[in-house]
Write a protein that holds these residues in place. Structure first.
Motif, PDB file in Angstrom:
ATOM      1  N   GLY A 189       0.619  -0.769  -0.047  1.00  0.00           N
ATOM      2  CA  GLY A 189       0.047   0.001   0.215  1.00  0.00           C
ATOM      3  C   GLY A 189       0.430   1.199   0.192  1.00  0.00           C
ATOM      4  N   TRP A 190       1.873   0.833   0.007  1.00  0.00           N
ATOM      5  CA  TRP A 190       2.598   2.340  -0.697  1.00  0.00           C
ATOM      6  C   TRP A 190       2.480   3.301  -2.629  1.00  0.00           C
ATOM      7  N   PHE A 191       2.534   4.518  -2.112  1.00  0.00           N
ATOM      8  CA  PHE A 191       2.504   5.203  -2.759  1.00  0.00           C
ATOM      9  C   PHE A 191       4.053   5.500  -3.431  1.00  0.00           C
ATOM     10  N   ASP A 192       3.992   5.490  -4.572  1.00  0.00           N
ATOM     11  CA  ASP A 192       5.750   5.029  -4.778  1.00  0.00           C
ATOM     12  C   ASP A 192       6.662   6.860  -5.494  1.00  0.00           C
ATOM     13  N   VAL A 193       6.942   7.568  -4.620  1.00  0.00           N
ATOM     14  CA  VAL A 193       7.700   8.696  -5.390  1.00  0.00           C
ATOM     15  C   VAL A 193       8.967   8.766  -5.614  1.00  0.00           C
ATOM     16  N   SER A 194       9.326   7.574  -6.253  1.00  0.00           N
ATOM     17  CA  SER A 194      10.531   7.608  -7.344  1.00  0.00           C
ATOM     18  C   SER A 194      10.301   9.261  -7.853  1.00  0.00           C
ATOM     19  N   THR A 195      12.083   8.677  -8.800  1.00  0.00           N
ATOM     20  CA  THR A 195      12.500  10.110  -9.543  1.00  0.00           C
ATOM     21  C   THR A 195      11.331   9.770 -11.193  1.00  0.00           C
ATOM     22  N   LEU A 196      10.183  11.061 -10.952  1.00  0.00           N
ATOM     23  CA  LEU A 196       9.510  10.964 -11.837  1.00  0.00           C
ATOM     24  C   LEU A 196       8.634  10.178 -12.415  1.00  0.00           C
ATOM     25  N   LYS A 197       8.538   8.993 -11.296  1.00  0.00           N
ATOM     26  CA  LYS A 197       6.780   8.318 -11.819  1.00  0.00           C
ATOM     27  C   LYS A 197       5.916   8.763 -10.651  1.00  0.00           C
ATOM     28  N   GLU A 198       6.290  10.370 -10.444  1.00  0.00           N
ATOM     29  CA  GLU A 198       4.894  10.799  -9.849  1.00  0.00           C
ATOM     30  C   GLU A 198       5.311  12.725 -10.476  1.00  0.00           C
ATOM     31  N   PRO A 199       4.184  13.438 -10.228  1.00  0.00           N
ATOM     32  CA  PRO A 199       4.097  14.911 -11.298  1.00  0.00           C
ATOM     33  C   PRO A 199       4.749  15.952 -10.438  1.00  0.00           C
ATOM     34  N   PHE A 200       4.646  15.627  -9.322  1.00  0.00           N
ATOM     35  CA  PHE A 200       4.672  16.793  -7.996  1.00  0.00           C
ATOM     36  C   PHE A 200       6.337  16.779  -7.613  1.00  0.00           C
ATOM     37  N   ARG A 201       7.498  16.244  -7.912  1.00  0.00           N
ATOM     38  CA  ARG A 201       8.273  16.363  -7.766  1.00  0.00           C
ATOM     39  C   ARG A 201       9.514  16.998  -8.485  1.00  0.00           C
ATOM     40  N   VAL A 202       8.981  17.278  -9.512  1.00  0.00           N
ATOM     41  CA  VAL A 202       9.387  18.364 -10.604  1.00  0.00           C
ATOM     42  C   VAL A 202       8.807  20.078 -10.227  1.00  0.00           C
ATOM     43  N   GLU A 203       7.543  20.253  -9.482  1.00  0.00           N
ATOM     44  CA  GLU A 203       7.099  20.802  -9.539  1.00  0.00           C
ATOM     45  C   GLU A 203       7.239  21.852  -8.716  1.00  0.00           C
ATOM     46  N   GLY A 204       8.271  21.015  -8.047  1.00  0.00           N
ATOM     47  CA  GLY A 204       9.113  21.580  -6.836  1.00  0.00           C
ATOM     48  C   GLY A 204      10.117  21.874  -6.931  1.00  0.00           C
ATOM     49  N   LYS A 205      10.460  20.956  -7.658  1.00  0.00           N
ATOM     50  CA  LYS A 205      12.476  21.630  -8.608  1.00  0.00           C
ATOM     51  C   LYS A 205      12.288  22.757  -9.135  1.00  0.00           C
ATOM     52  N   LYS A 206      10.991  22.803 -10.012  1.00  0.00           N
ATOM     53  CA  LYS A 206      11.170  23.658 -10.714  1.00  0.00           C
ATOM     54  C   LYS A 206      11.209  25.567 -10.184  1.00  0.00           C
ATOM     55  N   THR A 207      10.925  25.244  -8.922  1.00  0.00           N
ATOM     56  CA  THR A 207      11.233  26.910  -8.472  1.00  0.00           C
ATOM     57  C   THR A 207      12.901  27.070  -8.303  1.00  0.00           C
ATOM     58  N   MET A 208      13.726  26.411  -8.952  1.00  0.00           N
ATOM     59  CA  MET A 208      14.792  26.864  -9.514  1.00  0.00           C
ATOM     60  C   MET A 208      15.025  27.398 -10.445  1.00  0.00           C
ATOM     61  N   GLY A 209      14.186  26.937 -11.306  1.00  0.00           N
ATOM     62  CA  GLY A 209      14.116  28.202 -12.474  1.00  0.00           C
ATOM     63  C   GLY A 209      13.285  29.435 -12.097  1.00  0.00           C
ATOM     64  N   TYR A 210      12.969  29.233 -11.666  1.00  0.00           N
ATOM     65  CA  TYR A 210      11.923  30.804 -11.072  1.00  0.00           C
ATOM     66  C   TYR A 210      12.462  31.984 -10.472  1.00  0.00           C
ATOM     67  N   GLU A 211      14.098  31.106  -9.273  1.00  0.00           N
ATOM     68  CA  GLU A 211      14.518  31.215  -8.454  1.00  0.00           C
ATOM     69  C   GLU A 211      15.925  31.689  -9.379  1.00  0.00           C
ATOM     70  N   ILE A 212      16.359  31.575 -10.484  1.00  0.00           N
ATOM     71  CA  ILE A 212      17.490  32.273 -10.672  1.00  0.00           C
ATOM     72  C   ILE A 212      17.106  33.551 -12.045  1.00  0.00           C
ATOM     73  N   ALA A 213      15.752  33.941 -12.316  1.00  0.00           N
ATOM     74  CA  ALA A 213      14.827  34.510 -12.930  1.00  0.00           C
ATOM     75  C   ALA A 213      14.931  35.341 -11.787  1.00  0.00           C
ATOM     76  N   GLU A 214      14.615  35.429 -10.847  1.00  0.00           N
ATOM     77  CA  GLU A 214      14.465  36.314  -9.151  1.00  0.00           C
ATOM     78  C   GLU A 214      15.284  36.783  -9.346  1.00  0.00           C
ATOM     79  N   GLN A 215      16.562  36.133  -8.942  1.00  0.00           N
ATOM     80  CA  GLN A 215      17.430  36.779  -8.078  1.00  0.00           C
ATOM     81  C   GLN A 215      18.356  37.349  -9.472  1.00  0.00           C
ATOM     82  N   MET A 216      17.951  37.139 -10.821  1.00  0.00           N
ATOM     83  CA  MET A 216      18.855  37.603 -12.077  1.00  0.00           C
ATOM     84  C   MET A 216      18.573  38.443 -13.028  1.00  0.00           C
TER      85      MET A 216
END
Ligand SMILES: [Zn+2]
Length: 402
Positions: A189-216
């Motif tokens: 009964g585990w939910f598998d949060v392996s890399t890219l096997k669910e779509p939300f980890r990408v959503e968290g990581k994408k904030t690095m792109g927003y930050e670089i833009a804002e910080q530059m």
């Protein structure tokens, strides 16, 4: 926060309705992206509206899923101008909770689990993803089941045990750990949060792109060098750039996206050099950079596509080049980097030597984590765990009041 309009397959563009937790594309098994109605947000959600937002990745909540976040203060890490090399900036991800960039993805993924009432999470990890999942699961009251190679850096194991996660050490690599999760998840009964096997980890990581833009100042650098194990950060940043352009926050200029891997495990570099669309399983993977010991990444075809269409490249560095760069960052910049992070400096030096990059190019190098997570690994490499200090530097007795 943004309402999810649909999930969309990264390979076949299949649309999936936005109800309930998602895993992979039902048609072709590739990772899914979260899609929002950005056209409706354009003009309403502005760069200026960010100024009053918290200094964490959730400052970009207008472009993140609409759920109550499980947060430990992740994101909005400093972008440090190099003291030694003009036009180089270091994105210092070691300052995240659990000391690595993995906190971003797990904050988003565990928020999703809690939102949907999921009680048990499982993931294979080379180390830092496990620590992050353990921490956020503890904060959310969720059970975490973690599978790591038995030679994982000590800190990761100690952290996971401390957070109360169920830890299994595996005589193998992350790919073997992933197989064990896949085999057992249904019965357990585990939910598998392996890399890219669910779509939300990408959503968290994408904030690095927003930050670089804002910080530059809402421009993007000429190049970004990103240590690539699973490649989620590169995939997430590229998504962020597309979203920001759609929102009217940036123009169409994109950085050259450069993936760095270790020469002991460089499946994506090999595929890039051979002009292949996807990588092949790397045999006998071995490197000091635990997070780069990913013999076959699920999102390899996306990373390769991004490297190519951004006119970037993929480059492999040896462990010795990595650890020379590690010492340089420590002694020149005061940054105690993870080996994976130091690999991006090693790659920068190679690409300057080959003239792929010029001194005038603005380049962001990712330090993906703190060297403190690798104390045992670093001490072993430099043999500081064996050498006694010279006699004049070794003072006996106890420290007295002075
Ligand atoms: Zn598909």
């Amino acid at each position: 926060m943004a309402k999810i309009v649909r999930f969309e397959c990264s390979r076949c563009a299949e649309h999936v309705a936005p109800d309930g937790p998602q895993t992979l594309c039902p048609k072709c098994g590739a990772p899914l992206y979260v899609r929002y109605d950005l056209a409706a947000l354009k003009g309403k959600v502005t760069r200026e509206s960010l100024t009053s937002k918290p200094k964490s990745m959730w400052r970009y909540s207008e472009v993140l899923p609409d759920l109550d976040p499980v947060t430990l203060g992740e994101g909005f890490t400093p972008l440090l101008p190099s003291r030694k090399t003009p036009n180089v900036f270091i994105k210092e991800e070691g300052l995240n909770p659990t000391g690595a960039f993995k906190a971003r993805g797990m904050s988003a993924a565990v928020s999703m689990l809690r939102h949907y009432g999921i009680r048990k999470a499982a993931a294979p990890s080379a180390g830092n993803a496990a620590s992050a999942l353990a921490a956020y699961s503890a904060a959310a009251g969720i059970e975490a089941h973690l599978f790591m190679p038995k030679d994982v850096p000590m800190a990761n194991r100690v952290e996971c045990e401390s957070y109360g996660a169920k830890v299994t050490l595996v005589d193998g690599l992350i790919s073997d750990c992933g197989r064990m999760v896949a085999e057992r998840k249904q019965a357990e009964g585990w939910f598998d949060v392996s890399t890219l096997k669910e779509p939300f980890r990408v959503e968290g990581k994408k904030t690095m792109g927003y930050e670089i833009a804002e910080q530059m100042g809402w421009t993007l650098p000429d190049a970004i060098i990103y240590p690539t194990g699973g490649g989620v950060g590169m995939i997430g940043m590229w998504k962020a750039f597309e979203e920001m352009e759609e929102l009217g926050w940036i123009g169409s200029k994109r950085p050259k996206m450069i993936s760095v891997q270790s020469s002991g495990c460089a499946p994506i570099v090999k595929a890039f050099d051979e002009g292949a669309k996807a990588s092949e399983m790397w045999k006998d993977a071995e490197t000091i950079s635990a997070g780069l010991r990913v013999p076959k990444a699920l999102g390899d075809f996306i990373v390769l596509d991004i490297a190519r269409k951004s006119e970037g490249t993929c480059v492999a560095v040896t462990d010795d080049e990595t650890m020379t760069a590690f010492r340089e960052w420590a002694t020149d910049e005061g940054i105690f980097a993870a080996p994976e992070g130091a690999a991006s400096l090693a790659a920068y030096k190679k690409l300057r030597a080959s003239k792929f990059l010029k001194e005038s190019d603005s380049v962001v190098l990712f330090n993906t984590g703190s060297g403190l997570k690798y104390i045992d690994v670093i001490a072993r490499y430099f043999r500081w765990d064996r050498q006694a200090l010279p006699k004049e530097r070794s003072i006996g007795g106890i420290i007295q009041p002075y």
